[in-house]
Write a protein that holds these residues in place. Structure first.
Motif, PDB file in Angstrom:
ATOM      1  N   GLN A   8      -0.155  -4.686  -7.009  1.00 41.08           N
ATOM      2  CA  GLN A   8       1.192  -5.036  -6.572  1.00 41.08           C
ATOM      3  C   GLN A   8       1.716  -6.255  -7.336  1.00 41.08           C
ATOM      4  O   GLN A   8       0.976  -6.893  -8.057  1.00 41.08           O
ATOM      5  N   SER A   9       2.995  -6.578  -7.163  1.00 40.70           N
ATOM      6  CA  SER A   9       3.606  -7.642  -7.958  1.00 40.70           C
ATOM      7  C   SER A   9       2.924  -8.985  -7.689  1.00 40.70           C
ATOM      8  O   SER A   9       2.665  -9.332  -6.534  1.00 40.70           O
ATOM      9  N   GLY A  61       1.773 -12.600  -6.822  1.00 45.83           N
ATOM     10  CA  GLY A  61       2.286 -13.617  -5.918  1.00 45.83           C
ATOM     11  C   GLY A  61       2.828 -13.082  -4.617  1.00 45.83           C
ATOM     12  O   GLY A  61       2.928 -13.810  -3.638  1.00 45.83           O
ATOM     13  N   ALA A  62       3.201 -11.811  -4.595  1.00 43.79           N
ATOM     14  CA  ALA A  62       3.759 -11.225  -3.372  1.00 43.79           C
ATOM     15  C   ALA A  62       2.653 -11.030  -2.339  1.00 43.79           C
ATOM     16  O   ALA A  62       1.519 -10.734  -2.692  1.00 43.79           O
ATOM     17  N   PRO A  63       2.987 -11.203  -1.058  1.00 41.53           N
ATOM     18  CA  PRO A  63       1.987 -10.953  -0.019  1.00 41.53           C
ATOM     19  C   PRO A  63       1.452  -9.526  -0.108  1.00 41.53           C
ATOM     20  O   PRO A  63       2.178  -8.606  -0.499  1.00 41.53           O
ATOM     21  N   ASN A 100      -0.296  -6.390   1.924  1.00 41.81           N
ATOM     22  CA  ASN A 100      -0.539  -5.809   3.247  1.00 41.81           C
ATOM     23  C   ASN A 100      -1.801  -4.955   3.218  1.00 41.81           C
ATOM     24  O   ASN A 100      -1.884  -3.998   2.441  1.00 41.81           O
ATOM     25  N   THR A 138      -3.451 -15.600  -2.464  1.00 45.08           N
ATOM     26  CA  THR A 138      -2.371 -14.715  -2.034  1.00 45.08           C
ATOM     27  C   THR A 138      -2.413 -14.544  -0.522  1.00 45.08           C
ATOM     28  O   THR A 138      -3.485 -14.476   0.075  1.00 45.08           O
TER      29      THR A 138
END
Ligand SMILES: [Cu+2]
Length: 222
Positions: A40-41, A43-45, A47, A88
């Motif tokens: 996933q991108s 730095g993004a959280p 899930n 993260t």
């Protein structure tokens, strides 16, 4: 016994020993698959969604309790190994489908190591579960190295509980959510601390001591 007979017995016993050794090695090497959340991108959280079930319902141990991991593509995978990026925020959601019982160690009823040292049970924040009341605690999600412990409240044992994974939300369940931040790279052991291996010595054998059921690794990568 004739010489030929002795040779035959020796050869047969040797063959059996070789087969047994190969089977043992394969069993020891047979680690569960890794579900990768690192694409996933940056730095993004991230899930991470898990489920707990009272009996897996398939495979070589259909009656064992187990965790499962939902892949980013939405597939439930029978594993307890997942990979996440370092530094993260990880938002964990656990769908809990099992019944519970009183904890032997009440300290495991306390939420630690998460954001605010809280978790949410069906949307309501909590810091501790008194496992001697209500349905008790089914399992914990714990990463000892990071001080993380989250008790998972049980479902009513008399309800018609899901007995074969992957369970769906049409079965009785609890939803537990919490967040934490990953540390630097490494393999972090996580596990359930409720001795839930029914039929094993003090409940600590079987699924409690087998990768892919009640414990695994969070692989943190750069
Ligand atoms: Cu457990």
């Amino acid at each position: 016994m004739s010489f030929a007979g002795k040779v035959t017995v020796t050869v047969v016993l040797f063959a059996v020993a070789v087969v047994a050794a190969v089977v043992l090695i394969v069993a020891l090497l047979g680690t569960p698959p890794v579900v990768n959340f690192t694409s996933q991108s940056p730095g993004a959280p991230v899930n991470v969604t898990l489920q707990t079930v009272g009996s897996l319902g398939s495979g070589s141990h259909p009656d064992w309790v187990s965790y499962l991991v939902r892949s980013p593509q939405g597939q439930w995978v029978h594993t307890t190994v997942f990979q996440v990026p370092q530094d993260t925020r990880i938002n964990v959601t656990i769908y809990q489908y099992d019944s519970g019982s009183p904890l032997r160690n009440q300290q495991l009823g306390q939420v630690t190591g998460t954001y605010g040292n809280v978790a949410a049970l069906n949307g309501r924040l909590f810091r501790v579960i008194n496992s001697n009341a209500g349905n008790g605690v089914a399992h914990t999600f714990s990463i000892p190295q990071l001080g993380i412990n989250v008790p998972l409240y049980g479902n009513n044992g008399n309800a018609n509980l899901c007995g074969a994974a992957p369970c769906t939300t049409s079965s009785p369940h609890k939803v537990i959510r919490f967040s934490f931040t990953t540390p630097g790279p490494g393999d972090y052991r996580w596990q359930c601390f409720v001795p839930c291996g029914a039929g094993w010595l003090f409940g600590n054998g079987g699924p409690m001591s087998t990768l892919g059921y009640m414990g695994g690794f969070m692989k943190v990568v750069a």
